[in-house]
Write a protein that holds these residues in place. Structure first.
Motif, PDB file in Angstrom:
ATOM      1  N   VAL A 137       0.867  -1.181   0.000  1.00 47.96           N
ATOM      2  CA  VAL A 137       0.000   0.000   0.000  1.00 47.96           C
ATOM      3  C   VAL A 137       0.901   1.227   0.000  1.00 47.96           C
ATOM      4  CG1 VAL A 137      -1.814   1.269   1.197  1.00 47.96           C
ATOM      5  CG2 VAL A 137      -1.781  -1.229   1.286  1.00 47.96           C
ATOM      6  N   LEU A 139       1.133   5.621  -0.804  1.00 48.53           N
ATOM      7  CA  LEU A 139       0.468   6.909  -0.933  1.00 48.53           C
ATOM      8  C   LEU A 139       1.312   7.751  -1.871  1.00 48.53           C
ATOM      9  CD1 LEU A 139      -2.008   8.407   0.345  1.00 48.53           C
ATOM     10  CD2 LEU A 139      -0.369   9.490   1.896  1.00 48.53           C
ATOM     11  N   HIS A 149      -4.082   6.772  -3.474  1.00 52.31           N
ATOM     12  CA  HIS A 149      -3.835   5.682  -2.529  1.00 52.31           C
ATOM     13  C   HIS A 149      -3.811   4.405  -3.355  1.00 52.31           C
ATOM     14  CE1 HIS A 149      -4.927   2.610   0.488  1.00 52.31           C
ATOM     15  NE2 HIS A 149      -4.476   3.442   1.408  1.00 52.31           N
ATOM     16  N   THR A 151      -3.000   0.299  -3.862  1.00 46.38           N
ATOM     17  CA  THR A 151      -2.806  -1.036  -3.300  1.00 46.38           C
ATOM     18  C   THR A 151      -2.495  -1.979  -4.451  1.00 46.38           C
ATOM     19  OG1 THR A 151      -4.397  -0.587  -1.529  1.00 46.38           O
ATOM     20  CG2 THR A 151      -3.808  -2.884  -1.920  1.00 46.38           C
ATOM     21  N   ALA A 195     -14.809   7.012   0.613  1.00 47.79           N
ATOM     22  CA  ALA A 195     -13.620   6.823   1.448  1.00 47.79           C
ATOM     23  C   ALA A 195     -13.979   6.103   2.737  1.00 47.79           C
ATOM     24  CB  ALA A 195     -12.983   8.175   1.757  1.00 47.79           C
ATOM     25  N   GLU A 198      -9.846   3.629   6.608  1.00 44.52           N
ATOM     26  CA  GLU A 198      -8.486   3.238   6.254  1.00 44.52           C
ATOM     27  C   GLU A 198      -7.908   4.083   5.129  1.00 44.52           C
ATOM     28  OE1 GLU A 198     -11.053   1.134   6.562  1.00 44.52           O
ATOM     29  OE2 GLU A 198     -10.470   0.340   8.530  1.00 44.52           O
ATOM     30  N   THR A 199      -8.757   4.587   4.240  1.00 42.10           N
ATOM     31  CA  THR A 199      -8.258   5.379   3.114  1.00 42.10           C
ATOM     32  C   THR A 199      -8.447   6.878   3.305  1.00 42.10           C
ATOM     33  OG1 THR A 199     -10.384   5.117   1.952  1.00 42.10           O
ATOM     34  CG2 THR A 199      -8.651   3.506   1.490  1.00 42.10           C
ATOM     35  N   LEU A 203      -5.400  10.006   2.692  1.00 43.76           N
ATOM     36  CA  LEU A 203      -5.710  10.924   1.607  1.00 43.76           C
ATOM     37  C   LEU A 203      -6.145  12.303   2.100  1.00 43.76           C
ATOM     38  CD1 LEU A 203      -7.543   8.573  -0.917  1.00 43.76           C
ATOM     39  CD2 LEU A 203      -5.384   9.782  -1.277  1.00 43.76           C
ATOM     40  N   LEU A 232      -7.041   4.633  -5.676  1.00 46.50           N
ATOM     41  CA  LEU A 232      -8.064   5.596  -5.281  1.00 46.50           C
ATOM     42  C   LEU A 232      -7.493   7.004  -5.434  1.00 46.50           C
ATOM     43  CD1 LEU A 232      -9.314   3.858  -2.014  1.00 46.50           C
ATOM     44  CD2 LEU A 232     -10.338   3.719  -4.297  1.00 46.50           C
TER      45      LEU A 232
END
Length: 268
Positions: A137, A139, A149, A151, A195, A198-199, A203, A232
């Protein structure tokens, strides 16, 4: 409770809903900088909620730095400080543009582990049940502002050719190419999601905020899966564009994407 720039989204479904609606209107330009928002009573009537709920939503917007309260003027939209991050990609040349962003922006590795492939990932990569993948993961940031974001899932046999330190400093596609993999084709979809806790935090947005979701599965010439990407993007910091031409004759006229011009622009 999600945090953005030190501010917390309000608790409670109604207050959070109003907060997100007003936030999206402000970021989308419905309320211009220097313009006063409707008063608390008008907002309460318009949305069918109490003034307390409206006040909680406005407090969160103040904490975000999007509005300020002025005596005699009410709640006023603030002018943005600094240069906003807003990357744009032409949908017709999305792949090379995303690769360029990977080269030009900075990345922060949030997690790195080997796990059993989730069913959806294993099926997409044509793996056997129980096969392991390397899950990372990351950023991605531009001007120190998070805009995506990412993954990624890579089959264990491929991922063992690079380390966690390699992935933290080098775009994944560059690492795969160094291994000698021949990318043949990919399947890509774009949609929208909300969102999650976790995300949202990485962000710098709020739980429930709309995000652009891009899923890409990459294969070699034998049909073996190389990479599964779930990306994302914040829509206020990343936009997808496409140029269309009106073509055809009479009743057959229709819209077609301009692939040639977009490709030429990207190559210049």
């Amino acid at each position: 409770m999600a945090v953005q720039n030190g501010a917390a989204a309000p608790e409670g479904g109604k207050a959070r809903r109003i907060y997100l609606l007003l936030r999206d209107e402000i970021l989308g330009g419905t309320h211009a900088p220097g313009q006063a928002l409707p008063g608390e009573l008008r907002l309460a009537d318009a949305h069918g909620v109490s003034r307390v709920t409206i006040r909680r939503a406005l407090d969160a917007l103040v904490g975000d730095g999007l509005v300020e309260r002025r005596a005699g003027s009410g709640t006023v939209v603030r002018r943005p400080s600094g240069t906003p991050v807003q990357l744009k990609a032409d949908f017709a040349t999305l792949m090379p543009q995303l690769q360029r962003y990977a080269e030009e922006s900075t990345a922060r590795l949030l997690s790195f582990a080997y796990v059993t492939a989730p069913p959806m990932v294993g099926e997409a990569l044509n793996l056997r049940p129980g096969d392991r993948v390397q899950r990372a993961v990351r950023l991605r940031l531009a001007n120190d502002k998070a805009f995506s974001h990412l993954t990624t899932f890579v089959p264990e046999s491929i991922a063992q050719s690079y380390s966690e330190a390699d992935l933290a400093s080098t775009p994944l596609f560059r690492l795969l190419e160094r291994r000698g993999l021949q990318v043949d084709h990919a399947r890509q979809t774009v949609s929208a999601v909300l969102a999650t806790p976790e995300t949202a935090d990485p962000l710098e947005t709020t739980v429930g905020a709309a995000l652009i979701a891009l899923t890409r599965v990459v294969y070699d010439s034998d049909g073996a899966g190389i990479e599964y990407l779930s990306a994302l993007y914040r829509p206020d910091r990343f936009q997808l564009e496409m140029t269309l031409n009106r073509v055809g004759e009479s009743d057959d006229r229709h819209w077609e994407p301009v692939f040639g011009e977009a490709t030429q622009r990207a190559a210049q």
